[in-house]
Design a protein around this motif. Structure first.
Motif, PDB file in Angstrom:
ATOM      1  N   ASP A 284       0.750  -1.230   0.036  1.00  0.00           N
ATOM      2  CA  ASP A 284      -0.023  -0.061  -0.023  1.00  0.00           C
ATOM      3  C   ASP A 284       0.887   1.232  -0.145  1.00  0.00           C
ATOM      4  OD1 ASP A 284       0.920  -0.229   2.715  1.00  0.00           O
ATOM      5  OD2 ASP A 284      -0.598   0.187   3.294  1.00  0.00           O
ATOM      6  N   ARG A 286       2.491   4.744  -1.036  1.00  0.00           N
ATOM      7  CA  ARG A 286       1.993   5.870  -1.951  1.00  0.00           C
ATOM      8  C   ARG A 286       3.309   6.658  -2.316  1.00  0.00           C
ATOM      9  NH1 ARG A 286      -0.633   8.053   3.696  1.00  0.00           N
ATOM     10  NH2 ARG A 286       1.623   7.734   4.369  1.00  0.00           N
ATOM     11  N   ASP A 289       5.282   8.699   0.082  1.00  0.00           N
ATOM     12  CA  ASP A 289       6.207   8.010   0.724  1.00  0.00           C
ATOM     13  C   ASP A 289       7.419   7.931   0.115  1.00  0.00           C
ATOM     14  OD1 ASP A 289       4.033   7.163   2.804  1.00  0.00           O
ATOM     15  OD2 ASP A 289       3.440   5.506   1.390  1.00  0.00           O
ATOM     16  N   GLY A 332      -2.553   7.039  -7.684  1.00  0.00           N
ATOM     17  CA  GLY A 332      -2.956   7.065  -6.161  1.00  0.00           C
ATOM     18  C   GLY A 332      -3.571   8.151  -5.766  1.00  0.00           C
ATOM     19  N   SER A 344      -1.956  12.052  -2.499  1.00  0.00           N
ATOM     20  CA  SER A 344      -1.415  10.857  -2.613  1.00  0.00           C
ATOM     21  C   SER A 344      -2.110   9.744  -1.525  1.00  0.00           C
ATOM     22  CB  SER A 344       0.091  11.003  -2.373  1.00  0.00           C
ATOM     23  OG  SER A 344       0.668   9.495  -2.693  1.00  0.00           O
ATOM     24  N   GLY A 345      -2.571   8.700  -1.927  1.00  0.00           N
ATOM     25  CA  GLY A 345      -3.393   7.806  -1.181  1.00  0.00           C
ATOM     26  C   GLY A 345      -4.655   7.917  -1.103  1.00  0.00           C
ATOM     27  N   THR A 348      -5.524   3.844  -5.009  1.00  0.00           N
ATOM     28  CA  THR A 348      -4.497   2.910  -4.989  1.00  0.00           C
ATOM     29  C   THR A 348      -3.417   3.408  -6.150  1.00  0.00           C
ATOM     30  OG1 THR A 348      -5.823   0.929  -4.321  1.00  0.00           O
ATOM     31  CG2 THR A 348      -3.671   0.636  -5.393  1.00  0.00           C
ATOM     32  N   TRP A 349      -2.227   3.266  -5.828  1.00  0.00           N
ATOM     33  CA  TRP A 349      -1.085   3.498  -6.754  1.00  0.00           C
ATOM     34  C   TRP A 349      -0.855   2.095  -7.184  1.00  0.00           C
ATOM     35  CZ3 TRP A 349       4.698   4.637  -5.240  1.00  0.00           C
ATOM     36  CH2 TRP A 349       5.370   5.065  -6.549  1.00  0.00           C
TER      37      TRP A 349
END
Length: 402
Positions: A284, A286, A289, A332, A344-345, A348-349
């Motif tokens: 999961d 992003r 991240d 995402g 972002s988040g 889904t990426w």
């Protein structure tokens, strides 16, 4: 155990555990992190495996197999990182050294047999039997030791067939050649096993995630000079010439009916992960991240996607302008055309689809080349070729005193 992928090892797994997942569930109760790491830690101090790893008592073969498969389970949590290269190199060297010591490949994953059926005249020519000046050591290197079915040989051999004696549906090989062939087969089976296990890593005990953390430290230490010299994979510009054939086909533009899959699904996921996060720490992950600024997406990734879309017939984004929002959705950020990093988040990426899914959904994109052998995901293809290029560059630099 001479070969953890060999026939004897696979029969042992089937007989004692039934399948690989059951084996992986049993390992944490039998092997410590240190015992598993002992198969690879020696790489930090030596070019050759230590004596204590080269000889395994028959009573310890199951424990030896546990240690190897413990490492594979850990790599499921880092299927695209340097840890894979580190463990692959260490275990390949280790099991090759064991095979060389025993001078036998009978228990290996290769379907080899003794080199029988060669006419005596051919053998004398190929082995230079009439050359009396040839030292015995050189004679031994020239002797044809094994034969392997041509159908299996062609799938592994990367050299010219002109260099190989072929007769009756078999390729006949000298000892050094068959060792190289074994290495190719081992590496491909290794990568395939890691890829398969990465799909079920959420089912694996926590032991493997902890082992993955230790492998990351060892790989970082082993590849320290490379990382300092070249920077981490995630921070480097994309190398388009090393892209897999399916991605190159998508970049050319595709006809209607394939546009959304080729551009929005494959190209968007591949380019973003290859550039930003080639070794995702979890499923999961992003984009925020991995980067602190969206400019790398807006300036390096999105323009390539849009250009490929414009090469489609008809042009994707002229025909379907809303598809830009879908690009961001697959990255995402939710369904938007003006995202911020904090978005972002919101969706889904999406990770690059595996090769079997590409073949099923867009078979016209799948035009395998020699580097595709044993590959299950286009990102694996790219990162493997990138690693080989970097390693080759390091070797050339070393030769030149760089």
């Amino acid at each position: 155990m001479l070969d953890p992928f060999g026939r004897e090892a696979q029969e042992l797994i089937r007989r004692e555990f039934g399948d690989l997942l059951v084996l992986l569930e049993k390992i944490p109760g039998s092997v410590s992190l240190g015992e598993a790491l002992s198969l690879v830690r020696w790489m930090l101090e030596s070019k050759e495996p230590p004596e204590e790893l080269l000889t395994v008592d028959s009573l310890d073969e199951l424990m030896d197999l546990f240690r190897f498969y413990a490492l594979l389970g850990a790599l499921a949590f880092s299927p695209y990182g340097l840890e894979v290269e580190f463990v692959r190199e260490a275990t390949s060297k280790l099991y090759r050294a064991r095979i060389e010591r025993k001078r036998s490949l009978e228990e290996s994953l290769l379907k080899v047999k003794p080199a029988e059926g060669i006419p005596e005249r051919d053998r004398k020519i190929l082995e230079r039997a009439m050359d009396r000046s040839l030292p015995e050591e050189e004679r031994e290197k020239l002797r044809l030791k094994y034969r392997i079915p041509l159908s299996e040989f062609i799938g592994l051999w990367e050299g010219s067939l002109k260099d190989v004696y072929i007769r009756g549906g078999y390729a006949y090989l000298r000892w050094n050649d068959v060792l190289k062939l074994w290495e190719m087969a081992f590496e491909r089976r290794f990568d395939r096993a890691v890829s398969l296990l990465s799909d079920v890593r959420d089912e694996l005990p926590e032991f493997y995630e902890r082992l993955a953390g230790e492998l990351e430290k060892l790989a970082g230490e082993y590849f320290k000079e490379r990382l300092e010299k070249l920077g981490k994979v995630g921070t480097k510009p994309l190398r388009f010439e090393l892209f897999p054939p399916c991605v190159k086909e998508a970049l050319k533009g595709v006809p209607a009916g394939m546009r959304n899959y080729a551009i929005t699904v494959l190209l968007t996921s591949f380019l973003s992960y290859a550039r930003l996060c080639p070794n995702p720490p979890r499923k999961d992950v992003r984009i925020k991240d991995c980067v602190s600024d969206l400019r790398v997406v807006e300036e390096e990734i999105l323009p390539v996607i849009i250009e490929a879309g414009n090469r489609c017939k008809p042009p994707l984004f002229e025909d379907q302008p809303h598809e830009i929002k879908n690009i961001w959705y697959h990255l995402g950020f939710g369904l938007t055309d003006k995202p911020t990093l904090e978005d972002s988040g919101n969706s889904t990426w999406y990770f690059p689809p595996n090769c079997d899914k590409i073949r099923a959904n867009a078979p016209q994109l799948c035009k395998p080349d020699k580097h595709c052998r044993g590959i299950k995901n286009p990102l694996t293809y790219y990162l493997r070729r990138l690693a080989r290029e970097e390693k080759s560059g390091e070797n050339q630099g070393g030769d030149n005193g760089g």
